[in-house]
Design a protein around this motif. Sequence first.
Motif, PDB file in Angstrom:
ATOM      1  N   GLN A  12       0.567   6.954   6.441  1.00 47.23           N
ATOM      2  CA  GLN A  12       1.273   5.677   6.301  1.00 47.23           C
ATOM      3  C   GLN A  12       2.765   5.820   6.575  1.00 47.23           C
ATOM      4  OE1 GLN A  12      -1.335   6.123   4.017  1.00 47.23           O
ATOM      5  NE2 GLN A  12      -2.476   4.478   4.978  1.00 47.23           N
ATOM      6  N   MET A  13       3.342   4.715   7.022  1.00 47.68           N
ATOM      7  CA  MET A  13       4.797   4.629   7.143  1.00 47.68           C
ATOM      8  C   MET A  13       5.414   4.594   5.749  1.00 47.68           C
ATOM      9  SD  MET A  13       5.962   4.319  10.358  1.00 47.68           S
ATOM     10  CE  MET A  13       7.475   3.370  10.195  1.00 47.68           C
ATOM     11  N   THR A  14       6.663   5.003   5.661  1.00 50.97           N
ATOM     12  CA  THR A  14       7.374   4.959   4.385  1.00 50.97           C
ATOM     13  C   THR A  14       8.012   3.581   4.206  1.00 50.97           C
ATOM     14  OG1 THR A  14       9.255   5.990   5.506  1.00 50.97           O
ATOM     15  CG2 THR A  14       7.792   7.431   4.264  1.00 50.97           C
ATOM     16  N   THR A  15       7.148   2.570   4.077  1.00 52.25           N
ATOM     17  CA  THR A  15       7.564   1.184   3.889  1.00 52.25           C
ATOM     18  C   THR A  15       6.672   0.555   2.823  1.00 52.25           C
ATOM     19  OG1 THR A  15       6.043   0.286   5.553  1.00 52.25           O
ATOM     20  CG2 THR A  15       8.204   1.006   6.334  1.00 52.25           C
ATOM     21  N   PHE A  16       7.048  -0.641   2.404  1.00 49.95           N
ATOM     22  CA  PHE A  16       6.241  -1.375   1.431  1.00 49.95           C
ATOM     23  C   PHE A  16       5.157  -2.225   2.091  1.00 49.95           C
ATOM     24  CE2 PHE A  16       9.904  -0.550  -1.314  1.00 49.95           C
ATOM     25  CZ  PHE A  16       9.336  -0.439  -2.574  1.00 49.95           C
ATOM     26  N   ASP A  17       5.223  -2.470   3.373  1.00 48.54           N
ATOM     27  CA  ASP A  17       4.458  -3.541   3.992  1.00 48.54           C
ATOM     28  C   ASP A  17       2.953  -3.276   4.093  1.00 48.54           C
ATOM     29  OD1 ASP A  17       3.773  -2.323   6.630  1.00 48.54           O
ATOM     30  OD2 ASP A  17       5.944  -2.288   6.883  1.00 48.54           O
ATOM     31  N   PHE A  53       1.289  -3.637   6.965  1.00 42.83           N
ATOM     32  CA  PHE A  53       0.918  -3.199   8.311  1.00 42.83           C
ATOM     33  C   PHE A  53       0.563  -1.714   8.315  1.00 42.83           C
ATOM     34  CE2 PHE A  53       3.840  -6.802   9.012  1.00 42.83           C
ATOM     35  CZ  PHE A  53       2.966  -7.648   9.681  1.00 42.83           C
ATOM     36  N   ASP A  54       1.425  -0.892   7.714  1.00 46.41           N
ATOM     37  CA  ASP A  54       1.135   0.547   7.670  1.00 46.41           C
ATOM     38  C   ASP A  54       1.893   1.222   6.533  1.00 46.41           C
ATOM     39  OD1 ASP A  54      -0.153   2.864   8.541  1.00 46.41           O
ATOM     40  OD2 ASP A  54       1.484   3.432   9.870  1.00 46.41           O
ATOM     41  N   GLY A  55       2.220   0.456   5.494  1.00 46.85           N
ATOM     42  CA  GLY A  55       2.978   0.989   4.380  1.00 46.85           C
ATOM     43  C   GLY A  55       2.179   1.035   3.090  1.00 46.85           C
ATOM     44  N   LEU A  56       2.891   0.902   1.974  1.00 42.19           N
ATOM     45  CA  LEU A  56       2.263   1.009   0.656  1.00 42.19           C
ATOM     46  C   LEU A  56       1.081   0.055   0.499  1.00 42.19           C
ATOM     47  CD1 LEU A  56       4.153   1.187  -2.736  1.00 42.19           C
ATOM     48  CD2 LEU A  56       2.205  -0.308  -2.447  1.00 42.19           C
ATOM     49  N   ARG A  57       1.314  -1.211   0.844  1.00 42.48           N
ATOM     50  CA  ARG A  57       0.240  -2.194   0.650  1.00 42.48           C
ATOM     51  C   ARG A  57      -0.957  -1.882   1.541  1.00 42.48           C
ATOM     52  NH1 ARG A  57       0.907  -8.783   0.189  1.00 42.48           N
ATOM     53  NH2 ARG A  57      -1.309  -9.244  -0.041  1.00 42.48           N
ATOM     54  N   SER A  58      -0.720  -1.338   2.724  1.00 41.98           N
ATOM     55  CA  SER A  58      -1.849  -0.995   3.600  1.00 41.98           C
ATOM     56  C   SER A  58      -2.694   0.119   2.992  1.00 41.98           C
ATOM     57  CB  SER A  58      -1.349  -0.571   4.989  1.00 41.98           C
ATOM     58  OG  SER A  58      -0.823   0.750   4.988  1.00 41.98           O
ATOM     59  N   ALA A  59      -2.046   1.017   2.240  1.00 38.72           N
ATOM     60  CA  ALA A  59      -2.793   2.093   1.592  1.00 38.72           C
ATOM     61  C   ALA A  59      -3.746   1.525   0.551  1.00 38.72           C
ATOM     62  CB  ALA A  59      -1.834   3.094   0.949  1.00 38.72           C
ATOM     63  N   LEU A  60      -3.278   0.527  -0.207  1.00 38.40           N
ATOM     64  CA  LEU A  60      -4.158  -0.109  -1.195  1.00 38.40           C
ATOM     65  C   LEU A  60      -5.312  -0.836  -0.512  1.00 38.40           C
ATOM     66  CD1 LEU A  60      -4.961  -1.018  -3.997  1.00 38.40           C
ATOM     67  CD2 LEU A  60      -3.285  -2.878  -3.817  1.00 38.40           C
ATOM     68  N   ILE A  61      -5.001  -1.563   0.547  1.00 34.35           N
ATOM     69  CA  ILE A  61      -6.064  -2.255   1.282  1.00 34.35           C
ATOM     70  C   ILE A  61      -7.074  -1.243   1.813  1.00 34.35           C
ATOM     71  CG2 ILE A  61      -6.567  -3.643   3.333  1.00 34.35           C
ATOM     72  CD1 ILE A  61      -3.820  -5.006   2.879  1.00 34.35           C
ATOM     73  N   GLY A  62      -6.563  -0.099   2.275  1.00 31.49           N
ATOM     74  CA  GLY A  62      -7.453   0.944   2.782  1.00 31.49           C
ATOM     75  C   GLY A  62      -8.359   1.510   1.708  1.00 31.49           C
ATOM     76  N   VAL A  63      -7.799   1.785   0.525  1.00 30.57           N
ATOM     77  CA  VAL A  63      -8.607   2.325  -0.577  1.00 30.57           C
ATOM     78  C   VAL A  63      -9.693   1.330  -0.988  1.00 30.57           C
ATOM     79  CG1 VAL A  63      -8.543   2.950  -3.031  1.00 30.57           C
ATOM     80  CG2 VAL A  63      -6.863   3.910  -1.454  1.00 30.57           C
ATOM     81  N   LEU A  64      -9.324   0.058  -1.099  1.00 25.49           N
ATOM     82  CA  LEU A  64     -10.307  -0.952  -1.498  1.00 25.49           C
ATOM     83  C   LEU A  64     -11.355  -1.167  -0.407  1.00 25.49           C
ATOM     84  CD1 LEU A  64      -8.017  -3.593  -3.256  1.00 25.49           C
ATOM     85  CD2 LEU A  64      -9.259  -1.670  -4.253  1.00 25.49           C
TER      86      LEU A  64
END
Length: 238
Positions: free
Chosen positions: A26-31, A33-44
């Motif tokens: 992931q990018m080191t961002t909150f968004d 697209f490829d940041g923190l929120r995308s990691a949560l979407i990916g896990v779910l």
Amino acid sequence: ENAVFFTRAAGGRSPGETTLMWMGDQMTTFDHFDGLRSALIGVLSAGVSGFSLAHSDVGGYTMFQRFGGLIAYLRSPELFLRWGEMNAFSDAMFRTHEGVLPDESSQAFDEDLRHPFAKLAKVHRALFPLKRELMIQAEQTGAPLARAMFLEFPDDPKAWAVNDQFLLGDSLLVCPVTEADAVSRSCYIPDGEWTHVFTGERPKSQSVFTCAAPLGKPCVLYRAAAEPYAAAVREILA
């Protein structure tokens, strides 16, 4: 047979072959697209695709600077800790990575981050008995540790529309902060009696609740069955 390995690419038969899914770089961002929120979407998303156990790098991985810093994506202390707050609850494994530009980005060993990062690691460890139970469930039924809202509340249309909060099992509701400079966030409260871990507030079920979440005290609510874990989180993050 006790080895644990993780993968970030998969096919239809992969859930039966891999032990742990990883969300990648992931990018080191909150968004989202490829940041923190995308990691949560990916896990779910992994959880409803047969991958019961998943994780991401705390703080992200991909960083860059161009044109003398005019364009820069670096890991801030806030992003690092917000990501850690999420992963302490959502992930089967709690780990970070130095990233592409380690000298320019925040790290777990930084003077101002060592203590708060250690606290979050302790939260992850305190939740182990619960996660162990959920791992047994995962082996038996395929149910993921971090659960999309609709998995526990399939008859609630609003639960199907939420992708930025999750349940750990059926009694801990976690609403990670996924925006910079935020000290609260809106959280959808499903059916049942839920209590804010830190404030003691008891929002109305099936409502949108403005959840206090200053840095270091994430938005986490619990039902009575999870009281021992809520107490442990309160003590560690006090």
